[in-house]
Write a protein that holds these residues in place. Structure first.
Motif, PDB file in Angstrom:
ATOM      1  N   SER A  77      -1.753   5.491  -5.344  1.00 32.21           N
ATOM      2  CA  SER A  77      -1.716   4.579  -4.205  1.00 32.21           C
ATOM      3  C   SER A  77      -0.730   3.447  -4.504  1.00 32.21           C
ATOM      4  O   SER A  77      -0.751   2.862  -5.586  1.00 32.21           O
ATOM      5  N   THR A  79       1.035  -0.064  -2.544  1.00 25.77           N
ATOM      6  CA  THR A  79       1.015  -0.931  -1.368  1.00 25.77           C
ATOM      7  C   THR A  79       2.365  -0.865  -0.654  1.00 25.77           C
ATOM      8  O   THR A  79       3.383  -0.505  -1.241  1.00 25.77           O
ATOM      9  N   THR A  80       2.366  -1.239   0.635  1.00 24.83           N
ATOM     10  CA  THR A  80       3.587  -1.147   1.439  1.00 24.83           C
ATOM     11  C   THR A  80       4.718  -2.003   0.878  1.00 24.83           C
ATOM     12  O   THR A  80       5.884  -1.652   0.996  1.00 24.83           O
ATOM     13  N   ASP A  81       4.384  -3.114   0.256  1.00 21.39           N
ATOM     14  CA  ASP A  81       5.437  -3.980  -0.301  1.00 21.39           C
ATOM     15  C   ASP A  81       5.867  -3.533  -1.699  1.00 21.39           C
ATOM     16  O   ASP A  81       6.782  -4.104  -2.275  1.00 21.39           O
ATOM     17  N   THR A 135      10.268   1.560  -6.243  1.00 20.13           N
ATOM     18  CA  THR A 135      10.702   2.473  -5.185  1.00 20.13           C
ATOM     19  C   THR A 135      10.254   3.885  -5.506  1.00 20.13           C
ATOM     20  O   THR A 135      10.218   4.274  -6.667  1.00 20.13           O
ATOM     21  N   THR A 145      10.862   4.731   1.904  1.00 18.57           N
ATOM     22  CA  THR A 145      10.752   3.321   2.286  1.00 18.57           C
ATOM     23  C   THR A 145       9.305   2.884   2.463  1.00 18.57           C
ATOM     24  O   THR A 145       8.934   1.790   2.058  1.00 18.57           O
ATOM     25  N   ASN A 146       8.459   3.720   3.062  1.00 15.10           N
ATOM     26  CA  ASN A 146       7.058   3.363   3.253  1.00 15.10           C
ATOM     27  C   ASN A 146       6.235   4.031   2.155  1.00 15.10           C
ATOM     28  O   ASN A 146       5.737   5.135   2.301  1.00 15.10           O
ATOM     29  N   LEU A 147       6.102   3.324   1.048  1.00 16.89           N
ATOM     30  CA  LEU A 147       5.456   3.899  -0.130  1.00 16.89           C
ATOM     31  C   LEU A 147       3.993   4.242   0.098  1.00 16.89           C
ATOM     32  O   LEU A 147       3.496   5.238  -0.410  1.00 16.89           O
ATOM     33  N   SER A 148       3.268   3.416   0.858  1.00  9.92           N
ATOM     34  CA  SER A 148       1.837   3.667   1.024  1.00  9.92           C
ATOM     35  C   SER A 148       1.590   4.899   1.893  1.00  9.92           C
ATOM     36  O   SER A 148       0.671   5.663   1.639  1.00  9.92           O
ATOM     37  N   ALA A 149       2.416   5.141   2.905  1.00 13.05           N
ATOM     38  CA  ALA A 149       2.212   6.278   3.800  1.00 13.05           C
ATOM     39  C   ALA A 149       2.659   7.581   3.146  1.00 13.05           C
ATOM     40  O   ALA A 149       2.091   8.639   3.407  1.00 13.05           O
ATOM     41  N   ASP A 150       3.689   7.506   2.308  1.00 13.81           N
ATOM     42  CA  ASP A 150       4.264   8.707   1.710  1.00 13.81           C
ATOM     43  C   ASP A 150       3.922   8.858   0.231  1.00 13.81           C
ATOM     44  O   ASP A 150       4.661   9.495  -0.505  1.00 13.81           O
TER      45      ASP A 150
END
Length: 185
Positions: A77, A79-81, A135, A145-150
């Motif tokens: 997991s 986070t988005t940031d 990254t 770019t969207n680490l939490s979703a991918d």
């Protein structure tokens, strides 16, 4: 009446100008030597700080790399940031897993590693962080770019950290620490 002094009895002393000139030359030589000594000391302190930071950075990157290689990809997991990375590593006994969390705190400028969701088992890996970037890279080699979703499609993680090490009060060095880790699938 004339008094004559024999040539063998003449005494010659140093004039005031000669004494002043000697003093000025001595001060210049001592000042130059002191400047060289201070410069050598400052360089040695800088080198010592850099070596210490380099050794600590290598050790921290080894810990991060070991954990990432052991992470169960399904439990990864981010986070988005990109400031917090969590996962689970196998327990040394072979039964169960241990949760591991890496967290970048931008206000304190530190990167920590926490085991078992316990603040008592928290370790500071890096201090004085100027910038931090985590990254994800997918199997095709593209940046995610969207680490939490991918998080499940991440094949590699790229970690970039810019550290500041102060040497005395006026001199600051900013080495960049970078590492790329492959996640087992």
């Amino acid at each position: 009446m004339t008094v004559s002094i024999a040539d063998g009895n003449k005494q010659r002393g140093m004039t005031l100008i000669e004494i002043m000139l000697t003093t000025v030359i001595s001060v210049m030589i001592i000042g130059s030597a002191l400047g060289v000594i201070l410069s050598i000391g400052k360089s040695q302190l800088s080198l010592s700080n850099y070596c210490s930071m380099n050794q600590q950075s290598r050790q921290a990157l080894e810990v991060i790399g070991r954990d990432i290689k052991l992470f169960d990809p399904s439990g990864l997991s981010i986070t988005t940031d990109g400031k917090r990375l969590t996962g689970s590593i196998p327990h040394p006994s072979g039964t169960g897993t241990i949760p591991v969390e890496y967290n970048y705190d931008s206000t304190k400028r530190i990167l920590t590693r926490k085991l078992n969701n316990s603040s008592s088992e928290q370790t500071i890996l890096f201090r004085d962080i100027e910038s931090f970037s985590l990254t994800g890279i997918n199997k095709a080699g593209n940046t995610i770019t969207n680490l939490s979703a991918d998080a499940t499609s991440i094949k590699q993680l790229q970690l970039d950290i810019k550290l500041a090490t102060k040497v005395l009060a006026s001199n600051t060095r900013q080495p960049v620490i970078s590492a790329q880790y492959t996640i087992r699938k």
